[in-house]
Scaffold this motif. Structure first.
Motif, PDB file in Angstrom:
ATOM      1  N   ARG A 197       0.714  -1.243   0.066  1.00 44.56           N
ATOM      2  CA  ARG A 197      -0.255  -0.095   0.126  1.00 44.56           C
ATOM      3  C   ARG A 197       0.783   1.329  -0.240  1.00 44.56           C
ATOM      4  N   ARG A 240       1.201  17.024 -11.099  1.00 49.00           N
ATOM      5  CA  ARG A 240       0.499  18.083 -11.544  1.00 49.00           C
ATOM      6  C   ARG A 240       1.160  19.095 -10.550  1.00 49.00           C
ATOM      7  N   HIS A 299       2.391  20.018  -0.334  1.00 48.74           N
ATOM      8  CA  HIS A 299       2.725  19.206  -1.454  1.00 48.74           C
ATOM      9  C   HIS A 299       4.140  19.300  -1.427  1.00 48.74           C
ATOM     10  N   VAL A 326       3.492   6.221  -5.420  1.00 48.71           N
ATOM     11  CA  VAL A 326       2.928   6.426  -7.532  1.00 48.71           C
ATOM     12  C   VAL A 326       2.307   7.237  -6.816  1.00 48.71           C
ATOM     13  N   ARG A 327       0.791   7.646  -6.033  1.00 46.44           N
ATOM     14  CA  ARG A 327      -0.266   8.219  -6.721  1.00 46.44           C
ATOM     15  C   ARG A 327       0.790  10.066  -6.124  1.00 46.44           C
ATOM     16  N   GLU A 328       2.003   9.885  -4.669  1.00 45.98           N
ATOM     17  CA  GLU A 328       2.185  11.177  -5.080  1.00 45.98           C
ATOM     18  C   GLU A 328       2.499  11.882  -5.372  1.00 45.98           C
ATOM     19  N   VAL A 348       2.297   1.997  -3.278  1.00 48.49           N
ATOM     20  CA  VAL A 348       0.999   2.549  -4.352  1.00 48.49           C
ATOM     21  C   VAL A 348       0.654   3.431  -3.670  1.00 48.49           C
ATOM     22  N   GLU A 349       0.700   4.036  -2.734  1.00 47.52           N
ATOM     23  CA  GLU A 349       0.862   5.754  -2.038  1.00 47.52           C
ATOM     24  C   GLU A 349       1.672   6.205  -2.701  1.00 47.52           C
ATOM     25  N   ARG A 373       5.741  15.754  -1.980  1.00 47.70           N
ATOM     26  CA  ARG A 373       5.329  14.507  -3.173  1.00 47.70           C
ATOM     27  C   ARG A 373       6.652  15.599  -4.330  1.00 47.70           C
ATOM     28  N   ARG A 412       2.645  11.392  -8.533  1.00 45.59           N
ATOM     29  CA  ARG A 412       1.698  12.102  -9.702  1.00 45.59           C
ATOM     30  C   ARG A 412       0.926  13.356  -9.063  1.00 45.59           C
ATOM     31  N   ASP A 413       0.651  13.325  -7.809  1.00 40.56           N
ATOM     32  CA  ASP A 413      -0.198  14.669  -7.362  1.00 40.56           C
ATOM     33  C   ASP A 413       1.068  15.771  -7.439  1.00 40.56           C
TER      34      ASP A 413
END
Length: 461
Positions: free
Chosen positions: A247, A261, A400, A253-255, A250-251, A403, A257-258
């Protein structure tokens, strides 16, 4: 902590005048000793790898071989970097320095024994063990470097954090060069002919293990909670196990991406990071070019030690340029603005790249040209980095920041490998003057384009 640091904020900085006050902090001095020993060990380890894989009589010094070693060194930094933040929140950072440092010292010593026994000789079955051993060393090292960076605010007063974040990582960079220089000297003194090659490389790696082990002992002098970390809240208790690890991945990778952005929505920060990427491409090109030229043109093919000494000389000049940038950028950027000073750094680097093809064919002047060019690229790259950190930290919201650091880390290391790959694609094993010009002149154009991009970006308040 990744390459983004509060080295930043040159505006309002006191430059290096606050250094005596900064060094009065006992825990900061202890942390500095840990960093000096740890990164000196890194330098000796990377020198040992280079000597084994690039500067041995048995191995061909091709551009692809250089890229392969660079990818091996940087892969853990790029892949592991985004995952370490949550670990540093869960564990005491001082415990990370001790435990991860001990594991790293054992892995380096194991690599030294592997090399010294002859099991890692070219074509031997044990040679394949080098890759996992090196990956363990460098992956754990990424965790150690992150702990050193993340623990810095805990030992520095808020008013001195900008100065500390500029000086401390640079001291680490110079320690890296020092470790590599000591390893080079050891190699030259002991000798590394065909019969002594494995023993000499093993001795350099053993020196690296000793330095890393000493950094663990130095970390024990810090109070257990001196660097923070070690959350015990309900969200983190009992979070062990492979499912939790999955998990977390996965988190991460998501962070990432965020963070991308968030960065893209801030043009000033995005352009600054893109400009830094261009300078890192230039440094990747420089490293491959220097190794290939010294190994195939500037030193006898049967004397890899001479090539290694020349390579060390050029990379030492890069370190001198880095030191000059740290001494001049805080005050210079405070007067001119981070964006304009960074633009000037890019123009300086572009000028060095454009001048090298002219100077390199001039016989004995080729080494001097590489030394001067390396110093200019080092000064321009580090000065730009400090300015980019300033722009990014002033543009990105605190929620942010972690990230965006992960994105910055990926750009910082990925661009370096991209530049190395570009050099490998253009340069033959024994590059002609035309091949060198075909590589460096477009690179100068890329750096000038990055300068134009940066100077036209909006100001950050």
């Amino acid at each position: 902590m990744g390459p983004v640091s509060s080295a930043a904020a040159p505006a309002g900085s006191q430059g290096l005048r606050g250094l005596p006050r900064l060094l009065r902090g006992a825990d900061l001095r202890r942390l500095l000793v840990v960093r000096l020993l740890s990164q000196s060990g890194d330098g000796a380890f990377q020198l040992g790898l280079a000597g084994l894989l690039l500067f041995s009589p048995e191995r061909a010094p091709t551009p692809l071989a250089v890229v392969g070693l660079l990818a091996l060194v940087l892969l853990p930094y790029t892949l592991v970097g985004p995952l370490v933040g949550t670990l540093l929140d869960r564990w005491r950072r001082r415990s990370v320095l001790v435990g991860a440092g001990a594991l790293r010292a054992a892995a380096v010593l194991g690599t030294a024994l592997l090399v010294g026994s002859g099991a890692a000789a070219p074509g031997s079955a044990g040679e394949v063990l080098l890759v996992p051993a090196v990956l363990v060393v460098l992956s754990v090292n990424r965790l150690v470097l992150a702990a050193l960076g993340a623990g810095l605010p805990a030992v520095v007063a808020g008013r001195d954090l900008v100065l500390a974040s500029s000086v401390v990582p640079t001291v680490g960079t110079l320690a890296l060069a020092l470790g590599a220089g000591v390893g080079t000297g050891l190699r030259l003194v002991v000798g590394a002919g065909p019969t002594a090659q494995g023993a000499t490389d093993a001795l350099v790696l053993a020196l690296a293990a000793a330095l890393v082990g000493a950094s663990c002992l130095a970390a024990l002098r810090l109070p257990p909670d001196a660097l923070g970390g070690g959350r015990t809240d309900a969200a983190t208790r009992g979070a062990a196990g492979p499912h939790r690890a999955g998990r977390r991945a996965v988190e991460a990778v998501r962070e990432l991406r965020d963070g991308l952005r968030h960065l893209a929505a801030r043009p000033a920060a995005a352009r600054a990071v893109a400009a830094l990427g261009a300078s890192r491409v230039a440094y990747g090109v420089l490293v491959v070019l220097v190794v290939v030229l010294t190994r195939t043109r500037l030193a006898p093919l049967d004397d890899p030690d001479a090539a290694l000494a020349l390579t060390g000389l050029v990379l030492g000049a890069v370190s001198v340029g880095v030191a000059v940038a740290v001494a001049t950028t805080p005050s210079g950027a405070a007067r001119a603005g981070a964006r304009r000073w960074g633009t000037g750094c890019l123009v300086l680097a572009a000028s060095a790249a454009a001048a090298l093809p002219v100077a390199l064919p001039v016989g004995p002047a080729a080494v001097a040209a590489l030394v001067v060019g390396g110093a200019l690229l080092g000064a321009g790259g580090q000065g730009l980095k400090i300015c980019v950190d300033a722009v990014v930290l002033r543009s990105v919201g605190g929620a942010h920041r972690g990230r965006v650091v992960a994105v910055h880390d990926a750009v910082f290391n990925g661009s370096f490998v991209l530049g190395a790959l570009a050099a490998a694609g253009v340069l033959p094993a024994g590059p002609s003057d035309a091949a060198v010009a075909a590589l460096l002149l477009p690179l100068a154009a890329v750096l000038l384009a990055a300068a134009l991009l940066l100077v036209r970006s909006p100001d950050v308040t």
